[in-house]
Design a protein around this motif. Structure first.
Motif, PDB file in Angstrom:
ATOM      1  N   SER A 130       0.850  -1.180   0.000  1.00 35.85           N
ATOM      2  CA  SER A 130       0.000   0.000   0.000  1.00 35.85           C
ATOM      3  C   SER A 130       0.888   1.234   0.000  1.00 35.85           C
ATOM      4  O   SER A 130       2.111   1.142   0.159  1.00 35.85           O
ATOM      5  CB  SER A 130      -0.896   0.003   1.244  1.00 35.85           C
ATOM      6  N   SER A 131       0.275   2.403  -0.149  1.00 41.93           N
ATOM      7  CA  SER A 131       1.059   3.643  -0.124  1.00 41.93           C
ATOM      8  C   SER A 131       1.783   3.808   1.201  1.00 41.93           C
ATOM      9  O   SER A 131       2.961   4.198   1.248  1.00 41.93           O
ATOM     10  CB  SER A 131       0.147   4.852  -0.373  1.00 41.93           C
ATOM     11  N   MET A 132       1.089   3.487   2.308  1.00 45.90           N
ATOM     12  CA  MET A 132       1.717   3.600   3.628  1.00 45.90           C
ATOM     13  C   MET A 132       2.874   2.615   3.761  1.00 45.90           C
ATOM     14  O   MET A 132       3.950   2.968   4.275  1.00 45.90           O
ATOM     15  CB  MET A 132       0.687   3.344   4.728  1.00 45.90           C
ATOM     16  N   ASP A 133       2.662   1.384   3.291  1.00 40.79           N
ATOM     17  CA  ASP A 133       3.741   0.398   3.328  1.00 40.79           C
ATOM     18  C   ASP A 133       4.973   0.921   2.588  1.00 40.79           C
ATOM     19  O   ASP A 133       6.109   0.803   3.067  1.00 40.79           O
ATOM     20  CB  ASP A 133       3.296  -0.917   2.676  1.00 40.79           C
ATOM     21  N   PHE A 134       4.742   1.479   1.423  1.00 37.34           N
ATOM     22  CA  PHE A 134       5.841   1.960   0.590  1.00 37.34           C
ATOM     23  C   PHE A 134       6.623   3.054   1.304  1.00 37.34           C
ATOM     24  O   PHE A 134       7.864   3.014   1.364  1.00 37.34           O
ATOM     25  CB  PHE A 134       5.299   2.480  -0.740  1.00 37.34           C
ATOM     26  N   TYR A 135       5.915   4.042   1.856  1.00 36.04           N
ATOM     27  CA  TYR A 135       6.613   5.166   2.490  1.00 36.04           C
ATOM     28  C   TYR A 135       7.330   4.750   3.774  1.00 36.04           C
ATOM     29  O   TYR A 135       8.430   5.243   4.067  1.00 36.04           O
ATOM     30  CB  TYR A 135       5.638   6.318   2.758  1.00 36.04           C
ATOM     31  N   ILE A 136       6.722   3.841   4.539  1.00 37.08           N
ATOM     32  CA  ILE A 136       7.401   3.345   5.749  1.00 37.08           C
ATOM     33  C   ILE A 136       8.673   2.594   5.366  1.00 37.08           C
ATOM     34  O   ILE A 136       9.739   2.761   5.979  1.00 37.08           O
ATOM     35  CB  ILE A 136       6.461   2.433   6.569  1.00 37.08           C
ATOM     36  N   GLY A 137       8.598   1.772   4.317  1.00 36.71           N
ATOM     37  CA  GLY A 137       9.781   1.047   3.851  1.00 36.71           C
ATOM     38  C   GLY A 137      10.859   1.982   3.353  1.00 36.71           C
ATOM     39  O   GLY A 137      12.057   1.770   3.613  1.00 36.71           O
ATOM     40  N   LEU A 138      10.443   3.028   2.634  1.00 40.52           N
ATOM     41  CA  LEU A 138      11.404   4.006   2.123  1.00 40.52           C
ATOM     42  C   LEU A 138      12.087   4.740   3.281  1.00 40.52           C
ATOM     43  O   LEU A 138      13.311   4.957   3.269  1.00 40.52           O
ATOM     44  CB  LEU A 138      10.679   5.003   1.217  1.00 40.52           C
ATOM     45  N   ILE A 139      11.291   5.111   4.286  1.00 39.08           N
ATOM     46  CA  ILE A 139      11.847   5.774   5.469  1.00 39.08           C
ATOM     47  C   ILE A 139      12.824   4.843   6.186  1.00 39.08           C
ATOM     48  O   ILE A 139      13.896   5.270   6.644  1.00 39.08           O
ATOM     49  CB  ILE A 139      10.715   6.212   6.419  1.00 39.08           C
ATOM     50  N   ALA A 140      12.480   3.556   6.265  1.00 35.81           N
ATOM     51  CA  ALA A 140      13.351   2.588   6.934  1.00 35.81           C
ATOM     52  C   ALA A 140      14.719   2.520   6.254  1.00 35.81           C
ATOM     53  O   ALA A 140      15.760   2.494   6.925  1.00 35.81           O
ATOM     54  CB  ALA A 140      12.699   1.206   6.938  1.00 35.81           C
ATOM     55  N   ILE A 141      14.738   2.517   4.935  1.00 39.22           N
ATOM     56  CA  ILE A 141      16.006   2.473   4.199  1.00 39.22           C
ATOM     57  C   ILE A 141      16.835   3.712   4.497  1.00 39.22           C
ATOM     58  O   ILE A 141      18.039   3.631   4.780  1.00 39.22           O
ATOM     59  CB  ILE A 141      15.752   2.351   2.680  1.00 39.22           C
ATOM     60  N   PHE A 142      16.179   4.871   4.448  1.00 42.30           N
ATOM     61  CA  PHE A 142      16.888   6.120   4.733  1.00 42.30           C
ATOM     62  C   PHE A 142      17.449   6.127   6.152  1.00 42.30           C
ATOM     63  O   PHE A 142      18.607   6.514   6.385  1.00 42.30           O
ATOM     64  CB  PHE A 142      15.949   7.318   4.535  1.00 42.30           C
ATOM     65  N   LEU A 143      16.630   5.704   7.135  1.00 43.43           N
ATOM     66  CA  LEU A 143      17.073   5.708   8.524  1.00 43.43           C
ATOM     67  C   LEU A 143      18.263   4.771   8.739  1.00 43.43           C
ATOM     68  O   LEU A 143      19.194   5.097   9.480  1.00 43.43           O
ATOM     69  CB  LEU A 143      15.919   5.304   9.451  1.00 43.43           C
ATOM     70  N   VAL A 144      18.235   3.608   8.095  1.00 48.81           N
ATOM     71  CA  VAL A 144      19.340   2.658   8.232  1.00 48.81           C
ATOM     72  C   VAL A 144      20.631   3.259   7.678  1.00 48.81           C
ATOM     73  O   VAL A 144      21.697   3.176   8.299  1.00 48.81           O
ATOM     74  CB  VAL A 144      19.009   1.329   7.527  1.00 48.81           C
ATOM     75  N   LEU A 145      20.542   3.887   6.515  1.00 43.64           N
ATOM     76  CA  LEU A 145      21.741   4.489   5.917  1.00 43.64           C
ATOM     77  C   LEU A 145      22.293   5.610   6.791  1.00 43.64           C
ATOM     78  O   LEU A 145      23.508   5.711   7.003  1.00 43.64           O
ATOM     79  CB  LEU A 145      21.417   5.019   4.518  1.00 43.64           C
ATOM     80  N   GLU A 146      21.418   6.449   7.315  1.00 42.74           N
ATOM     81  CA  GLU A 146      21.868   7.559   8.146  1.00 42.74           C
ATOM     82  C   GLU A 146      22.406   7.057   9.490  1.00 42.74           C
ATOM     83  O   GLU A 146      23.417   7.559   9.998  1.00 42.74           O
ATOM     84  CB  GLU A 146      20.725   8.548   8.369  1.00 42.74           C
ATOM     85  N   ALA A 147      21.747   6.059  10.072  1.00 38.26           N
ATOM     86  CA  ALA A 147      22.226   5.504  11.339  1.00 38.26           C
ATOM     87  C   ALA A 147      23.588   4.845  11.159  1.00 38.26           C
ATOM     88  O   ALA A 147      24.474   4.977  12.012  1.00 38.26           O
ATOM     89  CB  ALA A 147      21.215   4.495  11.887  1.00 38.26           C
ATOM     90  N   ALA A 148      23.774   4.149  10.041  1.00 41.26           N
ATOM     91  CA  ALA A 148      25.069   3.518   9.768  1.00 41.26           C
ATOM     92  C   ALA A 148      26.154   4.581   9.605  1.00 41.26           C
ATOM     93  O   ALA A 148      27.287   4.403  10.070  1.00 41.26           O
ATOM     94  CB  ALA A 148      24.976   2.647   8.521  1.00 41.26           C
ATOM     95  N   ARG A 149      25.812   5.690   8.964  1.00 38.72           N
ATOM     96  CA  ARG A 149      26.795   6.771   8.792  1.00 38.72           C
ATOM     97  C   ARG A 149      27.235   7.310  10.143  1.00 38.72           C
ATOM     98  O   ARG A 149      28.427   7.549  10.375  1.00 38.72           O
ATOM     99  CB  ARG A 149      26.179   7.897   7.956  1.00 38.72           C
ATOM    100  N   ARG A 150      26.299   7.470  11.061  1.00 40.48           N
ATOM    101  CA  ARG A 150      26.634   8.049  12.360  1.00 40.48           C
ATOM    102  C   ARG A 150      27.352   7.064  13.283  1.00 40.48           C
ATOM    103  O   ARG A 150      28.325   7.433  13.945  1.00 40.48           O
ATOM    104  CB  ARG A 150      25.351   8.521  13.062  1.00 40.48           C
TER     105      ARG A 150
END
Length: 674
Positions: A130-150
């Protein structure tokens, strides 16, 4: 260290303060560069980390939730506290949380709770988002990349981001790497709604085995085992030739059982051993190098190895257990530390350094009275040996560490110590969560696109089918990745891309399910070793740089010295591939014993050749044959073994019969070195 009125332990080695240790950790270990908060948020983070540990303990004792729920809750906890504790940039404020970090932390909570709240619907959706599923998944990818950077570093974020771009732009790559490409929705689905991406094997291992062992390590620290390792090392090795350096080797090998970080190991044991070595005559760069080389080997030392060892269990599969990995790692690890021990011994003889004096030694009787502090570690070995599951063995280890702490009032754990250990364990796990989540992105792309097989075939073709050249290329790739990625992520990448190339050459035309276990282990240990020793390989040798921060020596020189001391680490992976008897799998005891004897003998010759001293000073035309003799003994051929033994005996005879000709007195050697 134990102090007695009749045998005072002189605290003359100028052990660096806790504040200096923390400053070095923050400089060279990104996982230690966290905020120091006060007031309300300090308590929020404290109780939040406590809740993280309690959740992990609950599921370890009473059983785990469904895979997606277990892993997303684990991920949510990790991401949330990374954004609250790790500043967005290294020089950022450490006494205050930025507004955008609160926002990111709230998004992390949402990501961590999403699978739990919508589990039934997501399972029944069969990949239709669903649209919500998609955006939550997209946010999860971004958060993982940023958390790994920090929490882990920019290199792993760049690597994971590059793999995502590869997944999307597949058709535009060269033929040997090209694939049909994935649209953004497919990538999001793969990364967050399957168990092949972020929620894949790496974070599964983090959410189970690794976390519980990190808790075990935290409890060991609270019982004073870390300091006891130093005391025991001094008691056993302090009076030997070059005692302080051998103390560093012994202590760091033991410290590796409670620290999965080379840098943390350096700072913990090196804050004591490096000043001691300097005080007794070792050069700054050599003192730092000894500690760096020994501390890096801590991740190789069973029974509790680095986090990547737990991943190896899952990646190899075939019903292999962690105990199998630990048993296979035992002889290579002992050879690694034996090599460093030999090098430090010859250096001490070359310079003319002796051991500690009686006044500088601790009261051995008092030290050995506390030998019970090793009981938790011994218990874990015994429990795994009799077949107790790894996670349960770690839980029993925690209980036993609490129990033994009551044997002495100095080590007795109070309720506050118990709670602090839970919080410290969770805090230590944050970097592992980020690293394994980012590694999951890489694994997901490799599996989905078939990149691993393509690169493995290309690597074999580039090497012209030569196993030795393939191993050399894999070594270089592992070292380069290890300079920018933590051991966990490094192992994930190399085991999915490079290890298959080694396996293909060692077992050509053999179906993957039929590849002998010794070959699988040899290939995985090869990349595992080189990923770890990247920490002491210039130009980016973080463990050596941290050691130089304590010793005051030149970082680059310390790095080259540490690589020289750890020369065995560059040889052992090749030995594992060509002499799989070292892994104690499908072999006989006498075959293993022969390989070990020739390997140790070879390292004696190599160590003498590299240091330039054996029974006496060695000239350059003697050092070259010594190194060649050592390499012949290490090669897995009987003919080279027998020739090497003959040459070794000849070198020993020459050294003994001429040892008084150019060795010089102790004072002369010390003056020459100064």
């Amino acid at each position: 260290m134990t102090k007695e009125k009749n045998n005072p332990q002189v605290d003359e080695f100028e052990q660096i303060s806790a504040e200096e240790q923390q400053a070095i950790l923050e400089k060279y270990d990104i996982e230690s560069n966290t905020r120091v908060l006060s007031g309300f948020m300090k308590h929020v983070i404290f109780f939040g980390l406590l809740a993280f540990s309690l959740f992990q303990l609950y599921t370890a004792i009473f059983g785990q939730f469904p895979a997606q729920i277990q892993r997303t809750i684990h991920l949510g906890f990790g991401l949330t506290f990374i954004f609250l504790l790790f500043p967005a940039r290294k020089g950022g404020r450490k006494d205050k949380i930025a507004i955008y970090d609160y926002v990111l932390a709230l998004l992390a909570v949402a990501v961590g709770a999403y699978w739990t709240i919508n589990y039934n619907e997501l399972v029944r959706s069969f990949g239709s988002l669903s649209s919500m599923d998609f955006y939550i998944g997209l946010i999860a990818i971004f958060l993982v990349l940023e958390a790994a950077r920090r929490a882990v570093g920019l290199p792993i974020t760049i690597i994971a981001g590059a793999f995502l771009l590869y997944a999307y732009f597949g058709p535009y790559f060269p033929d040997f790497m090209a694939h049909r490409g994935q649209d953004i929705e497919s990538i999001v689905n793969l990364m967050f709604y399957t168990t092949d991406g972020i929620l894949g094997t790496p974070i599964s291992v983090s959410a189970t085995f690794i976390f519980v062992f990190l808790l075990f390590g935290a409890f060991l620290v609270k019982t004073g085992v870390g300091q006891y390792f130093n005391d025991l090392a001094v008691a056993l090795a302090g009076k030997l030739v070059g005692g302080p350096a051998k103390v560093a080797v012994f202590s760091s090998a033991l410290q590796g059982t409670i620290s999965g970080s080379s840098v943390a190991n350096v700072v913990t044991s090196g804050s004591y051993t490096i000043p001691m070595m300097k005080k007794l005559g070792y050069r700054k760069e050599f003192a730092g190098a000894v500690e760096a080389a020994a501390s890096t080997g801590g991740q190789l030392m069973p029974p509790i190895m680095g986090a990547a060892a737990f991943l190896m269990v899952e990646f190899i599969g075939r019903g292999i257990t962690y105990w199998d990995i630990a048993k296979a790692a035992a002889i290579p690890a002992l050879l690694y530390f034996t090599g460093i021990w030999i090098m430090t011994h010859f250096e001490a003889k070359r310079v003319g350094l002796e051991g500690l004096t009686d006044e500088q030694m601790p009261n051995r009787r008092e030290v050995f009275k506390k030998i019970y502090l090793l009981l938790p570690i011994v218990s874990i070995v015994v429990l795994m040996l009799i077949g107790v599951p790894v996670m349960h063995a770690a839980l029993y280890g925690i209980l036993i560490s609490i129990f033994v702490s009551f044997f002495d009032k100095e080590t007795r754990m109070k309720p506050k110590d118990f709670v602090d250990a839970l919080v410290d364990g969770a805090r230590t796990a944050l970097g592992v969560v980020a690293a394994t989540a980012a590694a999951g992105i890489i694994v997901g792309v490799v599996v989905k696109t078939g990149l691993g097989l393509s690169l493995a075939n290309s690597l074999v073709a580039l090497a012209g089918g030569s196993i030795l050249l393939t191993l050399f290329f894999v070594m270089i790739a592992s070292l380069i990745l290890g300079m920018g990625a933590p051991t966990t992520a490094n192992y994930v990448i190399t085991s999915t891309i490079a290890a298959p190339a080694i396996i293909a050459l060692m077992a050509p035309d053999v179906p993957s399910a039929a590849v002998p276990l010794t070959i699988l282990l040899a290939a995985h240990f090869f990349v595992f070793y080189f990923g770890i020793i990247a920490d002491i390989t210039p130009p980016v040798a973080l463990a050596a740089f941290a050691a130089s921060g304590i010793s005051g020596g030149d970082p680059i020189k310390t790095g080259f010295n540490s690589a020289k001391l750890a020369i065995a680490a560059f040889i052992i992976p090749y030995m594992i591939v060509f002499s799989p008897e070292l892994l104690m799998i499908d072999t006989t005891w006498y075959s293993t014993l022969w390989v070990v004897i020739t390997a140790v003998t070879g390292m004696l010759a190599i160590g003498a050749g590299i240091i330039g001293f054996w029974y006496r000073k060695m000239y350059w035309f003697e050092r070259i044959p010594a190194i060649a003799t050592g390499l012949m003994l290490i090669m897995p051929e009987r003919i080279t073994d027998f020739v090497g033994i003959g040459l070794f005996l000849a070198l020993v005879i020459i050294q003994i019969t001429t040892k008084n000709k150019n060795g010089g007195t102790k004072a002369e050697r010390q003056q020459a070195t100064a």
